[in-house]
Design an enzyme around this catalytic site. Sequence first.
Site, PDB file in Angstrom:
ATOM      1  N   ASP A  87       6.084  46.676  24.668  1.00 50.92           N
ATOM      2  CA  ASP A  87       4.675  46.513  25.025  1.00 50.92           C
ATOM      3  C   ASP A  87       3.962  45.792  23.875  1.00 50.92           C
ATOM      4  O   ASP A  87       4.072  46.201  22.714  1.00 50.92           O
ATOM      5  CB  ASP A  87       4.032  47.878  25.276  1.00 50.92           C
ATOM      6  CG  ASP A  87       2.643  47.745  25.886  1.00 50.92           C
ATOM      7  OD1 ASP A  87       2.558  47.733  27.125  1.00 50.92           O
ATOM      8  OD2 ASP A  87       1.666  47.637  25.109  1.00 50.92           O
ATOM      9  N   ASN A 120      -6.902  38.385  24.933  1.00 50.04           N
ATOM     10  CA  ASN A 120      -7.617  37.859  26.099  1.00 50.04           C
ATOM     11  C   ASN A 120      -9.126  37.828  25.865  1.00 50.04           C
ATOM     12  O   ASN A 120      -9.809  36.868  26.240  1.00 50.04           O
ATOM     13  CB  ASN A 120      -7.301  38.705  27.336  1.00 50.04           C
ATOM     14  CG  ASN A 120      -5.908  38.439  27.873  1.00 50.04           C
ATOM     15  OD1 ASN A 120      -5.395  37.326  27.768  1.00 50.04           O
ATOM     16  ND2 ASN A 120      -5.286  39.455  28.452  1.00 50.04           N
ATOM     17  N   GLU A 126       1.300  43.376  29.920  1.00 48.73           N
ATOM     18  CA  GLU A 126       2.003  43.052  28.679  1.00 48.73           C
ATOM     19  C   GLU A 126       3.220  43.941  28.460  1.00 48.73           C
ATOM     20  O   GLU A 126       3.736  44.047  27.355  1.00 48.73           O
ATOM     21  CB  GLU A 126       1.050  43.195  27.486  1.00 48.73           C
ATOM     22  CG  GLU A 126       0.530  44.603  27.234  1.00 48.73           C
ATOM     23  CD  GLU A 126      -0.750  44.918  28.002  1.00 48.73           C
ATOM     24  OE1 GLU A 126      -1.488  45.812  27.561  1.00 48.73           O
ATOM     25  OE2 GLU A 126      -1.003  44.256  29.032  1.00 48.73           O
TER      26      GLU A 126
END
Length: 389
Positions: free
Chosen positions: A259, A267, A302
């Site tokens: 992860d 973002n 992710e």
Amino acid sequence: MSVELFISVLTPTLALILAGTFAMLWWFRRSNRHIAMLAICYACVAAGFALQATSLGLDSTLVRFCSNLMLLVAVFLLCTALLTRAGMPVPRGLLLACAVVAMLVLGWFMWAQPSFVARVVAVTWGIGAMLAIAAIRLSQSPQRSRIDVLMLVVLGMGVAYFLARPFIVVFFEAGGLATPDITSSYWLLTNLATIAYSLLVALTLLTAVALDVIEELQAESQTDPLSRLLNRRGFDLRGARLLSECAAQKRPVVLVLADLDHFKRVNDRYGHEAGDQVIVSFARRLQSMAPAEALVGRLGGEEFAVLLPLTNLQAGMLYAEAVRSAGPADWAARFKVTASFGVVERQPGEGLEQMVGRADAALYQAKRDGRDRVRSGGEIRTRLRRFAG
């Protein structure tokens, strides 16, 4: 309508229908060039037999020459399409040499020294040689499905038919110098045989193309469009199959969950385009560092998963540590993104869902310990025993 006229019309009509069918399939999957070749192939067959059925007011010898040329072009396209579909190198020079020699011999025995039997030998043995070349190359393919084996059988039948066809001429046509007319036994037999073989080839090809399209659609439905890794559905389906195979062979399997750390900040600060590039970069790293038999997937967002067959927990930890220590995923040198990992080895009777649950717990522990690190299910059990003690 006479039988002769019906057969004369039937062959080009069927070939034209098949050309249209392959053209529509190609329009649906335009990335498959071999389907377009098959459409042109059957269009050439239609044109060749249409020329035989009607001379269009042209010289009959020239019409027969052009008709046979169209049929040889069709066979060249057929062989090229079959080898392209199989991912095999196409010996275009050798195939063209067969076609050119056949046409040169055909022309000689049409105009210089007329002989019908010799013309049949030139064309049919030229076609048989091209089909034999394609069959030999296909037989060398390292991976053959059942439909590929069937195609090899069909090609073998074609080689046998076209090599034997001159002997049929000798049997039916005494002398063999003059061209038999449309009502002859030879003409009826060979045209019916050609119709039957063309349909057999077409049905086999249509089955192969349909299976290819189904397989491609299944692959697309199981692939993440951004990372090009398996998506959650694809990973679950193939992972369950891989676990069953390893369980039957009593071989170890390790699951690695990864992860990206603080990915939302990427973002928020740099935009989703930057985040997408980080995802792609990390996916490539996982794929490139995993062994060929591993399954690598993007479970969502992710989060990634890698299933490593023939691998124990220690080797799985080394793989995860190698990915982590390879350096952070960079984009335009403006930020760095690290990743946390959870690693577990399959326990007896354990399914993929249970493995994911344990690996997720190990991944969560890596996050709690400060991120950018690798934790295993064994470490969690050790900590729980110490806590209980």
